[in-house]
Design a protein around this motif. Structure first.
Motif, PDB file in Angstrom:
ATOM      1  N   ILE A   1       0.817  -1.214   0.000  1.00  0.00           N
ATOM      2  CA  ILE A   1       0.000   0.000   0.000  1.00  0.00           C
ATOM      3  C   ILE A   1       0.853   1.266   0.000  1.00  0.00           C
ATOM      4  O   ILE A   1       0.613   2.192  -0.775  1.00  0.00           O
ATOM      5  CB  ILE A   1      -0.963  -0.008   1.201  1.00  0.00           C
TER       6      ILE A   1
ATOM      7  N   PHE B   1      -1.132   4.736  -1.912  1.00  0.00           N
ATOM      8  CA  PHE B   1      -1.984   5.550  -1.043  1.00  0.00           C
ATOM      9  C   PHE B   1      -1.126   6.614  -0.387  1.00  0.00           C
ATOM     10  O   PHE B   1      -0.094   6.309   0.211  1.00  0.00           O
ATOM     11  CB  PHE B   1      -2.649   4.683   0.029  1.00  0.00           C
TER      12      PHE B   1
ATOM     13  N   ILE C   1      -2.382   2.971   8.081  1.00  0.00           N
ATOM     14  CA  ILE C   1      -2.348   1.653   7.449  1.00  0.00           C
ATOM     15  C   ILE C   1      -2.040   0.587   8.496  1.00  0.00           C
ATOM     16  O   ILE C   1      -2.664  -0.481   8.518  1.00  0.00           O
ATOM     17  CB  ILE C   1      -1.301   1.614   6.321  1.00  0.00           C
TER      18      ILE C   1
ATOM     19  N   LYS D   1     -11.043   6.866   0.587  1.00  0.00           N
ATOM     20  CA  LYS D   1     -11.449   5.775   1.480  1.00  0.00           C
ATOM     21  C   LYS D   1     -11.722   4.500   0.692  1.00  0.00           C
ATOM     22  O   LYS D   1     -11.293   3.418   1.095  1.00  0.00           O
ATOM     23  CB  LYS D   1     -12.716   6.181   2.252  1.00  0.00           C
TER      24      LYS D   1
ATOM     25  N   LEU E   1      -8.485   2.999  -0.547  1.00  0.00           N
ATOM     26  CA  LEU E   1      -7.758   2.336   0.534  1.00  0.00           C
ATOM     27  C   LEU E   1      -8.384   0.990   0.873  1.00  0.00           C
ATOM     28  O   LEU E   1      -7.662  -0.002   1.068  1.00  0.00           O
ATOM     29  CB  LEU E   1      -7.736   3.238   1.776  1.00  0.00           C
TER      30      LEU E   1
ATOM     31  N   VAL F   1      -9.875   9.108   7.604  1.00  0.00           N
ATOM     32  CA  VAL F   1      -8.959   9.393   6.497  1.00  0.00           C
ATOM     33  C   VAL F   1      -9.048  10.890   6.210  1.00  0.00           C
ATOM     34  O   VAL F   1     -10.105  11.391   5.812  1.00  0.00           O
ATOM     35  CB  VAL F   1      -9.323   8.579   5.248  1.00  0.00           C
TER      36      VAL F   1
END
Length: 363
Positions: A46, A58, A65, A88, A91, A224
């Motif tokens: 990620i 991201f 995370i 969001k 993610l 977020v």
């Protein structure tokens, strides 16, 4: 999915299949039961790992995370909340692809979402012909996720009616779906290792269908936030716009100086303050990074397909009219005041071009 080159947006496990394969081969850390990667491997997928050629996907706080992955490892549900356009959904997609290799077990919440779309429904032709049987059962994402040990994504959960939301209570507590129409062991589907739920909700929807306290207890909440750093947001908008423009057949790269104007405009209208700290009118509509990428994409398309060049500030004004103002006359007036009062004070060719193009706003 035989030809991904024609798919407008393949899922994360397809777009980054090579990276996931490399991570699975090199990942020697301990993995939670049912997971395709360890927590360290999922995190690297990620946030990126330059040494292994893993791209950053991201832009945000890495500790978010870490907390999200630990939550899922405990088998609790993960709730991602925040302003619209803060990635969001992206993610949740990336986490699902990393954890179980599949991000498409998705429920899209809305006023018309029913319990059947969450758990299961029936093939009514087979149901009439044979009666209730496993063959006539049509599993919905939640049933499949439990049976296969996969991550289920529930988008915009607070847009669903309360009775639909509360149908998750027993699923998340007992980890079983009861199918009373089927006899014996077929009537109970138990969750396998790896099953968990990632839900998303926009803070602007708060109060539409507020989650019950009982359901909130089944989730760990993580917020977020918008990207705080200007340079980071600019780099992200440029990267995403370049990717979208290439897929759209545009033969030139987006101009960074035009994108700087775009990102600055979005940030100031979003925050209600100029970069010099001067207060100004704040837009009521969403001025997110995702919307900025959409505008950058549209600017590049206008420039290339209408004139064979990269987009200009005049294209930016044309695209802002429909993206920023929407159907709110007050927002259109705020945008017009910004172009008249703020853009005229800025130095640089692109800012002056933006000011000169203010007449292109409708109304």
């Amino acid at each position: 999915m035989s030809d991904t080159t024609k798919v407008q947006r393949p899922p994360a496990e397809v777009r980054f299949a090579d990276e996931l394969a490399r991570l699975r081969e090199s990942d020697t850390a301990h993995r939670p039961p049912g997971w395709a990667l360890s927590l360290q491997g999922a995190r690297r997928f990620i946030v990126g790992d330059e040494r292994e050629g893993i791209t950053r996907k991201f832009v945000g706080d890495p500790s978010l995370i870490d907390r999200a992955l630990v939550t899922l490892a405990t088998s609790r549900g993960l709730m991602l909340v925040g302003e619209p356009g803060t990635a969001k959904s992206l993610l949740s997609e990336l986490i699902a692809a990393a954890v179980c290799g599949e991000s498409t077990l998705t429920i899209q919440g809305g006023a018309a979402t029913t319990e059947d779309q969450i758990k299961y429904s029936w093939n009514y032709a087979l149901l009439v012909a044979e009666g209730p049987s496993p063959r006539s059962l049509v599993p919905a994402p939640m049933l499949r996720g439990m049976a296969e040990g996969k991550v289920v994504r529930f988008e915009e959960i607070t847009r669903c009616p309360l009775e639909v939301q509360d149908s998750l209570l027993s699923l998340l507590s007992e980890r079983v779906v009861a199918i009373p129409e089927l006899p014996g062991s077929d009537g109970m589907v138990f969750a396998n290792d790896g099953f968990t739920v990632i839900a998303t909700a926009n803070t602007r929807d708060r109060g539409v269908n507020e989650m019950s306290a009982a359901l909130k207890r089944r989730f760990n909440f993580e917020t977020v936030f918008p990207i705080a750093d200007f340079g980071t947001e600019l780099d992200l908008v440029e990267q995403e716009a370049r990717t979208l423009l290439e897929r759209s057949g545009v033969g030139v790269q987006p101009r960074r100086d035009v994108l700087e104007v775009l990102v600055t405009t979005f940030r100031e209208l979003r925050d209600g303050v100029t970069s010099s700290g001067q207060p100004m009118d704040r837009m009521s509509t969403v001025m997110s990074t995702a919307e900025a990428v959409s505008v950058a994409h549209a600017v590049g398309l206008r420039g290339w397909f209408l004139r064979g060049e990269a987009g200009t500030p005049a294209d930016l004004v044309e695209c802002l009219a429909g993206t920023a103002a929407k159907d709110n006359a007050d927002d259109l007036a705020r945008l017009r005041r910004y172009l008249e009062q703020q853009a005229s004070k800025r130095r640089g060719e692109q800012w002056q071009a933006l000011h000169r193009a203010r007449h292109l706003l409708p109304g």
